[in-house]
Write an enzyme that holds these catalytic residues in place. Structure first.
Site, short mmCIF file in Angstrom:
data_model
loop_
_atom_site.label_atom_id
_atom_site.label_comp_id
_atom_site.label_asym_id
_atom_site.label_seq_id
_atom_site.Cartn_x
_atom_site.Cartn_y
_atom_site.Cartn_z
N GLN A 20 13.30 44.21 -7.62
CA GLN A 20 14.39 44.79 -8.39
C GLN A 20 15.69 44.00 -8.22
OE1 GLN A 20 12.95 49.12 -7.01
NE2 GLN A 20 14.91 49.18 -8.04
N PHE A 64 11.08 52.20 -8.42
CA PHE A 64 11.68 53.45 -7.92
C PHE A 64 12.61 53.22 -6.73
CE2 PHE A 64 7.26 54.58 -9.32
CZ PHE A 64 7.62 55.07 -10.56
N GLU A 69 13.89 47.20 -4.10
CA GLU A 69 15.27 46.71 -4.13
C GLU A 69 15.54 45.77 -2.96
OE1 GLU A 69 19.89 48.36 -4.01
OE2 GLU A 69 18.27 49.74 -4.55
N ARG A 99 25.84 58.19 0.09
CA ARG A 99 25.66 58.86 -1.20
C ARG A 99 25.20 60.30 -1.00
NH1 ARG A 99 24.87 57.78 -7.02
NH2 ARG A 99 25.69 55.68 -6.74
N ARG A 117 14.65 56.40 -5.87
CA ARG A 117 15.26 57.09 -7.02
C ARG A 117 16.18 58.25 -6.61
NH1 ARG A 117 11.38 58.40 -12.15
NH2 ARG A 117 12.96 58.36 -13.78
N PHE A 147 18.66 57.72 -4.34
CA PHE A 147 19.39 56.96 -3.33
C PHE A 147 20.27 57.84 -2.44
CE2 PHE A 147 22.31 53.66 -1.77
CZ PHE A 147 21.45 52.61 -1.55
N ALA A 189 20.70 52.27 -8.87
CA ALA A 189 21.85 53.17 -9.04
C ALA A 189 21.99 53.64 -10.49
CB ALA A 189 23.14 52.49 -8.57
N GLU A 218 17.98 57.94 -12.53
CA GLU A 218 17.86 58.78 -11.34
C GLU A 218 18.15 60.27 -11.55
OE1 GLU A 218 19.21 56.07 -7.66
OE2 GLU A 218 20.58 56.01 -9.36
#
Length: 803
Positions: A206, A237, A241, A319, A351, A353, A521, A729
């Site tokens: 990703q 998902f 990343e 987050r 997904r 985060f 994100a 997300e």
């Protein structure tokens, strides 16, 4: 309307169309990273040497037995690394570790002529360990104070005054599970070296730019000597990343040392035992309400399970803190975050985060205390919504624009779903069925869109127009099945004013668009769409000048629609292909590099204050469930969703994302029960759910029997490309309604006013034990007429999830 959000005449965006690779997907013709092996000559296969102990210092690593296995070419160890022996961005993830940190940690890699030779070679490598104590659970980590990374603190208002003003105060704890990504395509990379010593890597990633960066520093190279390409992913998902970088580095290192292409592709068991999951969390909380059930104060500590290294645990935890308010105004709050270091795989992006984890805490709290306040859970939630026009801000200080949409989507769900009538029908059904109960719950979401790290909110694009009028676009976003490429094609065609068939999209690669952010994100369409639009606008401006000279008018009076340039108020026109050809012969540049940066963002991580999000996405969902009182088994009878995606760029894609996100969220909350061996036996630390046979994924049988998804209308987002909003997300968190409906169904087996404790995931087993708890409370009440004291609600679901 802003320039960014304004749509031209006859836009291609907004049209429902299938995924750009749909035909390739369903016919099996779509190429993924590992498919390229069969097109690559003399490829070597890499296989990990996994140590099946949870923690220990390596005292001996003998590779000679592997080299004696026929077909083994080389064993990669730390001695082979010419650059930095690290696969992470925090420099705490050695590519070749000297200490095993989790069960299944790879300490070396074997290269073989065949995968079987590499496997046998890996089995022959001898590793000796000096075993060390390990930490497997959040409870163990908290007791040992085993934390790493930042420990953010979010404070707003006066929490002491808030509790002093509260008529009702409750406290409790809540622990909930991690989640496996279980993308269809496991981690894969293919690397080779060209004649100029350029390292070229095909990677299922990703974040190609970060893969490039990690590979470069492992090999001791500069980034311009490494090119990473991502054709497409069979799902990501968030699991691709950060985690692909090390696998790409192994492939690149092997290729550099042998001069031959090297393939890394994990089998499913390796992927499950070596790659990170969604962070499980533990929450300690105390909450106060006024006499009308409005939140006055919240004091909470969120502890995330980071695993053995930091990976993305710091921003995930941040987050979670930013989303603990969800759709509710909390005037006085103190929320602390910390990251537990456990001897498990390094948990990573998934997904949402961290947003789902933070939001789940407040939704669980409201679901548990509503009966104690004597309020219907729907009413309690509505009373605490953010209200427009009152200047209310989040606990981290960001105003909440479009707050009216929180109530609007909720009300539309109530109206479209016939909620009032169905609640009466459910009450009648429950009265007539002592052993089967139904329930209906609604929950809403408010999810912030943008990377918390401001610097990541930028993107680039490269758009090329060829002499025949065809267009090729390159952008920094990656396609993992979510439809980003489809939307980018629509954005380009709309901006240039040409039919969609004129535009083609090239695979994502780092030598076309540099320094890209991860496709994460939920920002892929916002960022890359802005960059593609910017590049196309530069080209259109140049072409309008050419068209004006040919049509005898001013450029400001020329419009390009459906591939034809026309002057306002005139019949004169110029076809797109002719326009492009004319521009070429006039020596007008037909390529452009586009760029976009999200404006209006500010974040101070130390004070935990600012406006980290460009906007919020809103949604609401209602779920009706039916539960068997003997077994806890349940079915989802109906789901109604209204979701805010602004003005959709591609409605069919967005509806698919809402459906898929909801089902994945329901899986996390009700089915997907990760089990680890937490005993002190020889297999301590082993992942017990190593396959789809033991890890329950949502399938057709778990889909709602009736599934209604509506996109909010007249919802233009002024600050985003063509008025759209992110969709990746936010829908996952709509699934909270399923778990809350299960809680209410369990409560129906007992007397009114009982607070129901429900594990997460709420498996049939967990629902059964919740029902049994309700029945026990009913027995207590019938025995002495006294209800148990529920002012303190303390539930540790770890015993259930690790049974």
């Amino acid at each position: 309307m802003s320039h960014l959000s304004e749509r031209p005449e006859k836009p291609v965006v907004g049209l429902s169309m299938p995924h750009e690779s749909a035909v390739l997907h369903v016919t099996g013709a779509a190429l993924y990273t590992d498919d390229l092996v069969y097109r690559t000559k003399d490829t070597l296969h890499a296989y990990p040497v996994q140590v099946m102990k949870t923690r220990g210092r390596i005292t001996a690593l003998r590779t000679e037995p592997a080299l004696a296995v026929p077909g083994v070419v080389r064993v990669l160890t730390v001695a082979d690394v010419p650059g930095v022996n690290d696969a992470g961005m925090k420099h705490d993830e050695p590519l070749f570790p000297d200490e095993v940190m989790f069960h299944g940690h790879a300490v070396a890699w074997v290269l073989g002529e065949t995968l079987e030779a590499a496997r046998l070679g890996a089995a022959a490598v001898e590793v000796e360990l000096d075993e060390l104590p390990s930490i497997m659970t959040l409870k163990e980590a908290i007791e040992a104070e085993a934390f790493h990374g930042a420990q953010p603190l979010m404070v707003t208002g006066d929490i002491d005054a808030g509790f002093a003003d509260s008529a009702h105060v409750f406290s409790g704890e809540f622990q909930f599970s991690d989640q496996e990504h279980f993308y269809l395509e496991t981690h894969a990379a293919l690397a080779y070296i060209d004649e100029a010593e350029q390292v070229f890597i095909q990677s299922s990633t990703q974040h190609p730019s970060e893969t490039q960066e990690i590979v470069a520093h492992v090999l001791g190279l500069h980034s311009h000597e490494v090119t990473v390409q991502c054709l497409r992913m069979g799902g990501g998902f968030g699991g691709k990343e950060m985690q692909p970088h090390g696998f790409a580095a192994i492939a690149a290192l092997g290729a550099k040392l042998t001069g031959r292409p090297v393939r890394v592709r994990l089998n499913r068991t390796q992927d499950l035992t070596m790659s990170g999951k969604r962070h499980g969390f533990h929450a300690d909380w105390k909450i106060g309400f006024d006499a009308d059930g409005r939140i006055q104060a919240l004091d909470a500590t969120l502890t995330s399970d980071g695993g053995w290294s930091l990976d993305l645990s710091e921003p995930v935890t941040a987050r979670a803190l930013c989303h603990i308010d969800n759709t509710y105004w909390i005037p006085n709050a103190r929320v602390a975050g910390r990251i537990a270091q456990t001897n498990k795989v390094s948990n990573t992006a998934f997904r949402g985060f961290g947003g789902p984890q933070g939001m789940l805490v407040i939704e669980d709290i409201l679901g548990r205390v509503a009966p104690l306040l004597g309020l219907d859970p729907m009413e309690l939630r509505k009373r605490n919504f953010y209200q427009p026009g009152l200047g209310q801000a989040t606990p981290y200080g960001q105003p909440v624009p479009q707050a009216e949409r929180i109530a609007a989507v909720w009300q539309q769900v109530e109206n479209d779903g016939g909620i009032a009538d169905r609640k009466r029908e459910i009450a009648a059904f429950n009265a007539a069925h002592p052993h089967t109960k139904r329930a209906l719950a609604i929950t809403g979401i408010k999810f912030g869109i943008s990377f918390n790290l401001t610097a990541f909110n930028q993107a680039g694009a490269l758009v090329l127009i060829y002499k025949d009028g065809s267009v090729l676009i390159n952008h920094g976003g990656t396609e993992m099945g979510q439809g980003l490429h489809t939307k980018m094609l629509q954005v380009a065609a709309t901006t240039l004013g040409i039919p969609l068939h004129k535009v083609r999209l090239a695979p994502t690669r780092t030598d076309k668009v540099p320094n890209t952010s991860a496709t994460a994100a939920s920002s892929g369409a916002d960022l890359n769409g802005g960059a593609v639009k910017n590049a196309c606008e530069q080209l259109r401006t140049r072409l309008l000048q050419v068209a004006a000279s040919q049509l005898g008018s001013n450029a400001s009076d020329v419009r390009i629609v459906d591939g034809v340039a026309r002057t306002l108020g005139s019949d004169k026109e110029l076809a797109w292909d002719d326009l492009v050809n004319t521009a070429y012969f006039q020596r007008v540049q037909l390529s452009a590099s586009g760029y976009y940066r999200t404006e209006g963002l500010h974040w101070d991580a130390k004070s935990f204050r600012g406006s980290p999000f460009k906007y919020f996405s809103y949604g609401a969902a209602a779920a009706e469930v039916e539960v068997d009182g003997f077994t806890g088994a349940y079915r989802i009878r109906r789901v109604d969703i209204v979701h805010d995606v602004g003005d959709s760029l591609s409605p069919m894609i967005d509806i698919g994302q809402v459906e898929g996100g909801f089902v994945q969220g329901a899986g996390w909350l009700t089915l997907e029960d990760m089990r680890w061996d937490t005993s002190d036996g020889p297999n301590r630390g082993r992942l017990l759910t190593q396959a789809a046979s033991t890890y329950k994924l949502p399938s057709f049988s778990e889909m709602p029997e009736e599934f209604n998804v509506t996109l909010m209308e007249n919802a233009t987002e002024e600050g985003a490309v063509y008025g759209s909003k992110a969709v990746g997300e936010p829908p996952l968190m709509l699934a909270f309604c399923v778990r809350e409906a299960l809680r209410q169904a369990a409560a129906s087996f007992g007397p009114a006013g009982v607070s129901v404790e429900l594990a997460a995931p709420a498996t049939p087993e967990a629902v059964f034990w919740a029902i049994e708890s309700v029945r026990e409370k009913a027995d207590v009440r019938s025995g002495d007429g006294q209800a148990p004291d529920d002012s303190e609600i303390r539930t540790d679901t770890s015993a259930l999830s690790n049974a």
